[in-house]
Design a protein around this motif. Sequence first.
Motif, short mmCIF file in Angstrom:
data_model
loop_
_atom_site.label_atom_id
_atom_site.label_comp_id
_atom_site.label_asym_id
_atom_site.label_seq_id
_atom_site.Cartn_x
_atom_site.Cartn_y
_atom_site.Cartn_z
N GLY A 219 80.85 143.51 59.50
CA GLY A 219 79.73 144.05 58.76
C GLY A 219 78.43 143.30 58.95
O GLY A 219 77.45 143.56 58.25
N ARG A 220 78.38 142.38 59.92
CA ARG A 220 77.15 141.65 60.20
C ARG A 220 76.20 142.43 61.10
O ARG A 220 75.04 142.06 61.28
CB ARG A 220 77.47 140.29 60.83
N LEU A 221 76.70 143.50 61.70
CA LEU A 221 75.92 144.41 62.52
C LEU A 221 76.28 145.84 62.11
O LEU A 221 77.33 146.06 61.49
CB LEU A 221 76.25 144.22 64.01
N PRO A 222 75.43 146.82 62.44
CA PRO A 222 75.82 148.21 62.19
C PRO A 222 77.18 148.50 62.80
O PRO A 222 77.49 148.07 63.91
CB PRO A 222 74.71 149.00 62.90
N ALA A 223 78.00 149.22 62.06
CA ALA A 223 79.41 149.39 62.44
C ALA A 223 79.60 150.27 63.66
O ALA A 223 80.65 150.23 64.30
CB ALA A 223 80.19 149.96 61.27
N GLY A 224 78.60 151.09 64.00
CA GLY A 224 78.79 151.99 65.14
C GLY A 224 79.86 153.01 64.85
O GLY A 224 79.81 153.73 63.86
N ASN A 225 80.89 153.03 65.69
CA ASN A 225 81.97 153.99 65.47
C ASN A 225 83.03 153.46 64.50
O ASN A 225 84.05 154.11 64.27
CB ASN A 225 82.63 154.37 66.81
N GLY A 226 82.81 152.27 63.95
CA GLY A 226 83.71 151.72 62.94
C GLY A 226 84.94 151.04 63.46
O GLY A 226 85.77 150.56 62.69
N THR A 227 85.08 150.96 64.79
CA THR A 227 86.28 150.34 65.38
C THR A 227 85.96 149.09 66.18
O THR A 227 86.78 148.64 66.97
CB THR A 227 87.00 151.35 66.28
N GLY A 228 84.77 148.56 65.99
CA GLY A 228 84.39 147.35 66.73
C GLY A 228 83.97 147.62 68.15
O GLY A 228 84.02 146.71 68.99
N GLY A 229 83.53 148.83 68.45
CA GLY A 229 83.07 149.15 69.79
C GLY A 229 81.81 148.38 70.14
O GLY A 229 80.97 148.11 69.28
N ILE A 230 81.67 148.02 71.40
CA ILE A 230 80.50 147.27 71.83
C ILE A 230 79.23 148.10 71.67
O ILE A 230 78.20 147.62 71.21
CB ILE A 230 80.65 146.82 73.30
N TYR A 231 79.31 149.37 72.03
CA TYR A 231 78.15 150.25 71.97
C TYR A 231 78.24 151.14 70.73
O TYR A 231 79.31 151.67 70.40
CB TYR A 231 78.06 151.10 73.22
N ASP A 232 77.10 151.32 70.06
CA ASP A 232 77.02 152.17 68.88
C ASP A 232 76.92 153.62 69.33
O ASP A 232 75.93 154.02 69.96
CB ASP A 232 75.79 151.78 68.06
N THR A 233 77.91 154.41 69.01
CA THR A 233 77.94 155.81 69.45
C THR A 233 77.15 156.73 68.54
O THR A 233 77.04 157.93 68.82
CB THR A 233 79.40 156.31 69.53
N THR A 234 76.58 156.21 67.46
CA THR A 234 75.86 157.05 66.51
C THR A 234 74.37 157.13 66.80
O THR A 234 73.64 157.84 66.12
CB THR A 234 76.04 156.52 65.07
N VAL A 235 73.90 156.40 67.82
CA VAL A 235 72.47 156.34 68.11
C VAL A 235 72.15 157.02 69.43
O VAL A 235 73.04 157.26 70.27
CB VAL A 235 71.97 154.87 68.14
N LEU A 236 70.86 157.32 69.64
CA LEU A 236 70.43 157.96 70.89
C LEU A 236 70.23 156.94 72.01
O LEU A 236 70.34 157.29 73.19
CB LEU A 236 69.12 158.72 70.65
#
Length: 392
Positions: A219-236
């Motif tokens: 939780g120290r960074l945006p969770a992205g896909n919530g599984t600890g992925g390196i890249y945030d899949t929710t952003v453009l």
Amino acid sequence: MPATPSAAPAPVTVTVTGPEPVTEPATRPATSIAEARPGRHRSGVARVVAVIPAHDEEAQIAETIAALRRQDRPVDEVIVVADNCTDGTAANARTAGATVRASEGNEHKKAGALNQTLSWLLPQLDEDDVILVQDADSTLDPQFVSTALHHLERGYGGVGGVFRGGPGGGFVGHLQRNEYARYARDVHRLRGKCLVLTGTAAMFLVSTLRDVSAARLAGRLPAGNGTGGIYDTTVLTEDNELTFALLHLGHKVISPSACTLETEVMTSWRTLWTQRLRWKRGAVENCFQYGFTRVTWRYWGRQALTLAGVLVSLIYLATILVALCTHSVHLNPWWLAISGVFVVERVVTVRYRGWRRMLLAAAMYELVLDYFLQACHAKAYADALLRTRKSW
């Protein structure tokens, strides 16, 4: 971790994802990354693994891989992530000597494809091994890897590339090549300081990427896909977001002027509009995502300057329109002086492309691109504020 070892690149096996990985026989003895675990590469130095997400890139992928083989410090393995391909990308990559992994059920484009492969790859590597992530439509110059390794050894968390535009695209492509030349000049003058590690190519220590994954889960960074992925899949703009993540974790980033490469240009105004609208809106939303912090304040400042530029351009065009409509056009020494400054700036900043391009730039025809991008920026700001549906 030596920057330029003399060992030859490790032979390559081809792996295809599925319930049971299938390994195609190589023409000579080969040891895959998975089989080599937990031992080190046979040369005893850190491994460099290139990961290339590719969607329908059959025409380009072989040259992209060949450029990696031409590095003065060759990479140890090339992995092409065939993401929902409908053409011969995978076959051409295998022929060129790469390992091929197909994405499975990926609905998150480049970021999702990379997360799938990195979740498989990272556990098989050591902390000081290195991962190179690059676009399939980019080709690296021979000194890229060795230069990036040198800067990773100096403590940088990520090392990005400085790109020039490839051929084609007619007038639109020409404008982009000038734009990229100016970007390269700026990076050189700033000694590699950069706002973002672009997706064209970037290198990271395995330990750094593991740090990002752990921070997302904690939780120290945006969770992205919530599984600890390196890249945030929710952003453009996943590359911009990853840069934010690295900086917030205390890592330094750099784009050395010697880490050069060639990348594809957009070949029409429509595709250029789509690309830049995504870039700009994504950058704005990344700022909102992280808020105003010790890292993002300079990015907020850049957005404010861009917005001011849009407003000034609108006022300038409105003034010209009013003057034309009222037949009150006259030469103003003040505006002539400002115009002269702009002409000099256009000429000087494109000198990397040679004196012919400098002479052409004096004609100020590039205002076409400037106002095109201003319109794109205005649309991006409006979309971000109104939260219109995002698409890519």
